[in-house]
Write a protein that holds these residues in place. Structure first.
Motif: not given
Lengths: 475, 334
Positions: A316-318, A310-312, A377-388, A248-255
């Protein structure tokens, strides 16, 4: 342009496919290596042949798994160059040395001592053999440490500058290795590996208990696995929660994507228990919500505001669908694991842990749960990093090799065919190994009573007899 | 005098690749020779001779690749896309042979298929590695630090010859390894195979050596220009020495000497490549200095590598020592 996009999509599918297959094996071998070290230690300490039998039993399974992990891992180490060469060139100076250290401190250690751990007991004696077994286990943990440092840096990059060519230049290695999400990710992943192994071991133990409640080796492995489940699952839930706060602190869009919050909630966000993400309309259909709970969990305050997607900026939205479902699968399995762990404590207290058929059936069903949870868990975190690829700094679309789509497509097909063939066979052989009851030689002797001579107990299949005979030479 | 870090690292990467070539070379060679040993018992012995060590051997390939990404990221990012198809085929070959090895013990009926997989995977891995070396020698099209050629550029008559050379050369390493590790009829057959593959390997080394100076003017000057030719000449002289040692060892039934001589052939061929390439790391396109990562990366990894590589060599040597001697047919490892 369309051509480039299809190459990107194919390369992403190829990476996701090969890394998912690969990840299954280390998730299992990290836990199994430690389990083998414990079993061998118990054998040396108590000289109880049951532990030696269990060591030999799981050793073979470990060897098959480890082999598959090695070969699928070599594929990963070259895929950065074949399919993601621009990423490799720009970020190679930062992540390359970390992977170099993984090879130097972990891979060689595991590989160098694996032969002795598997085949060398007679040649080097008990003490050195124990050292080799422990070294292999430690090697798997060191390996996890480096690779999660690399992966975490891609999520929470720091300690670098960017030069005129757009390349990442390392400035502070301490900051790079110990980047903000690394400790959480490492603990969460290693505990996941231990739980994966615990539930696999527990299922094998339960299977053999269902066939023969008196099998002492099956009792031991079931009991050890259930202790792990009961003790580690609560730790894992706590670690997962802390990892979530860090995200939440570093990748809020993922959350926001994981929670399914398309819209910001200025006065407390609800927890969406279930629903179906609708990416076109940017909302969750059929949502079942508990008001304010998401804010309570994430910010420990019922009315804390929480940003939605909508805040991003739109670019830059996953995507939501995959992290949303994968996260719920992972958490659901976590609570199922907790339930089984607590149930086993209850059964232990009631003194029916070895006779409680329902518990054994539940443990059997939960056998593959760790693998599913790890992948989810892996898919959550890796897809959540997209589009980066490097969060916030380097886009996936900019990371691709200048390779033509047909080449990526052809290799993808080849990987799918070969992996299903090879690892399908591997899983088949693993199940065959699981099916063998862990019986001591003297137990066999007891079996050879008159009832066996009468031909009531059918022997093992013909071909297994041949191979078993061959194996025993090595034991 | 300041240490020239990129050159040091080029040396370390070259060492890792060479270690990979000779170590995995002999265990891939054992797989390549499978068709000559159709008997199940012999194949069991052959796989058991490499079972405790193949995993460590293959790790050098990961160090070569991972190290390249760390210290020469541009090379990693241009050479791998250029060699896309051979690399993917090599990886799939390694997948097959790595598991076939373990799976053939898990089934009686299916073991023949895994034996074929072990042979095919080993052969494809060896051949594609040879293709890759040949493609590097003939040159890679690089524009603005990115690969700019097509995805079939690696396929030429020259690379097919280098592919064959590496495959037969690995078979030679495998045959001399089996000559070292086995006894009786299996050893006798290995010795004959070592003789045959030795002759073919030397022939192919000759073809490649005479062909490559005409591909690139730099190679020609390095080998035939004065005064470098004077120093380069020690390579063919020592090659002749290794060839003699191989022949002598095989005809007088030595066990270790032919294996060491075969390793010598590989080391010298590799040194020959280095003489041709230097100071380029991708011939004609990138020099070692141009391709190096920022100094902070080179130093960070060098600190560890200078301590850890000797340690790795020590315990790898110990692991080989533990499993020294002839394979006892009664003491399998599976």
């Amino acid at each position: 342009m369309d051509f480039g996009q299809s190459a990107e999509l194919l390369a992403r599918i190829q990476f996701a496919f090969t890394v998912s297959f690969h990840f299954i094996f280390p998730a299992f071998s990290i836990g199994t290596a430690s389990y083998l070290a414990v079993l061998n230690g118990l054998w040396l300490w108590k000289r109880d042949p049951a532990y030696l039998k269990l060591f030999e039993y799981w050793k073979t399974i470990f060897a098959v798994t480890f082999g598959m992990g090695v070969v699928s891992g070599i594929v990963m180490s070259y895929q950065f160059g074949t399919n993601w060469s621009v990423f490799s060139e720009r970020a190679g100076a930062v992540i390359g040395p970390l992977m170099g250290y993984e090879v130097l401190t972990a891979f060689f250690l595991e590989a160098g001592f694996l032969g002795i751990a598997l085949f060398g007991r007679k040649r080097v004696g008990d003490t050195l053999h124990m050292v080799a077994v422990v070294v292999v286990a430690v090697g798997t943990l060191i390996s996890a440490t480096w690779i999660l440092s690399v992966n975490s840096w891609m999520h929470t990059p720091q300690g670098f500058s960017i030069d005129a060519n757009g390349n990442f230049v390392p400035e502070d290695w301490w900051a790079i290795v110990f980047n903000p999400s690394f400790p959480y990710r490492l603990v969460h992943t290693v505990l996941a590996a231990f739980l994966t192994t615990a539930f696999a071991v527990g299922a094998v133990g339960a299977w053999h208990l269902l066939k023969d409640r008196t099998n002492r080796q099956a009792r031991i492995m079931f009991s050890m696995a259930m202790w792990m489940a009961a003790i580690v699952t609560p730790m894992q839930i706590l670690a997962g929660d802390m990892h979530g706060l860090n995200t939440l602190e570093y990748q809020p869009a993922k959350i926001a994507a994981m929670e399914g919050h398309y819209e910001s909630h200025p006065e407390g966000a609800p927890l969406i228990l279930f629903g179906i993400p609708n990416e076109d309309e940017q909302r969750i259909d059929y949502a079942i919500e508990i008001p304010k709970l998401s804010s309570l969990i994430l910010k420990h305050d019922l009315n804390a505001p929480l940003d939605g997607l909508d805040a991003f900026p739109e670019d830059a939205r996953p995507p939501v669908t995959i992290p949303f479902f994968a996260f719920r699968i992972m958490v659901g399995i976590g609570f199922a694991m907790l339930f089984v762990g607590l149930w086993s404590l209850w059964a232990r207290w009631r003194k029916n842990i070895y006779t409680n058929t329902w518990l054994h059936k539940a443990a059997l069903v939960m056998g593959p749960s760790g693998f599913v949870a790890v992948l989810a868990g892996w898919f959550t975190t890796e897809v959540g990093r997209q589009p980066f690829t490097v969060y916030g700094l380097m886009r996936t679309s900019e990371s691709l090799s200048p390779v033509e789509a047909p080449a990526v497509g052809a290799s993808l097909v080849a990987f799918v065919v070969v992996y299903f063939l090879v690892f399908g066979a591997g899983v088949f052989y693993l199940f065959r190994l699981f099916r063998r009851p862990p019986i001591l030689e003297e137990d066999h002797e007891l079996d050879k009573g008159p009832h066996r001579a009468a031909g009531i107990n059918p022997g093992p299949a013909q071909e297994d007899t041949i191979r078993e005979g061959a194996h025993h030479h090595g034991d | 005098m300041a240490i020239d870090l990129p050159t040091v690292w080029a040396g370390i990467i070259a060492f890792a690749v060479l270690a990979y070539v000779v170590l995995d070379g002999f265990d891939l060679g054992v797989g390549i020779l499978f068709p000559f040993f159709p008997e199940r018992q012999n194949r069991d012995l052959m796989t058991n001779s490499i079972a405790p060590v193949w995993d460590g051997n293959e790790t050098w390939l990961v160090l070569g690749g991972g190290g390249l990404m760390a210290v020469f990221p541009v090379v990693y990012a241009t050479v791998l896309p250029a060699l896309y198809m051979p690399i993917i085929m090599m990886l799939l070959g390694l997948v097959f042979r790595g598991v076939a090895f373990e799976f053939r013990w898990r089934t009686a009926r299916g073991s023949i298929y895994w034996d074929v997989g072990f042979w095919l995977g080993s052969t494809i891995a060896a051949f594609t590695q040879g293709l890759a070396v040949g493609a590097l020698v003939q040159g890679i099209t690089i524009v603005d630090n990115a690969y700019a050629g097509g995805w079939w550029d690696w396929l030429t008559p020259f690379t097919i010859i280098t592919g064959l050379a590496v495959t037969i050369g690995y078979a030679l390493l495998g045959a001399t390894w089996l000559n070292l590790k086995t006894t009786g009829e299996l050893q006798a057959r290995s010795r004959r195979l070592a003789m045959a593959t030795g002759v073919i390997t030397l022939g192919l080394i000759g073809v490649v050596s005479l062909w490559s100076p005409f591909i690139n003017e730099n190679y020609f000057n390095r080998w035939f220009g004065w005064p470098t030719a004077f120093f380069s000449a020690f390579v063919p002289v020592m090659l002749a020495g290794c060839a003699f040692a191989l022949w002598h060892g095989l005809t007088t039934d030595k066990h270790l000497q032919p294996f060491l001589a075969a390793l010598g052939l590989f080391v010298l061929s590799f040194v020959g490549l280095g003489i041709s390439f230097y100071p380029y790391i991708v011939p004609g396109a990138l020099t070692i200095a141009e391709a190096a990562a920022p100094e902070s990366s080179l130093i960070f990894l060098l600190v560890g590598a200078s301590v850890l590589i000797p340690v790795i060599l020590a315990y790898t040597g110990y692991a080989y020592w533990v499993f020294r001697g002839k394979i006892d047919p009664d003491e399998g490892y599976h």
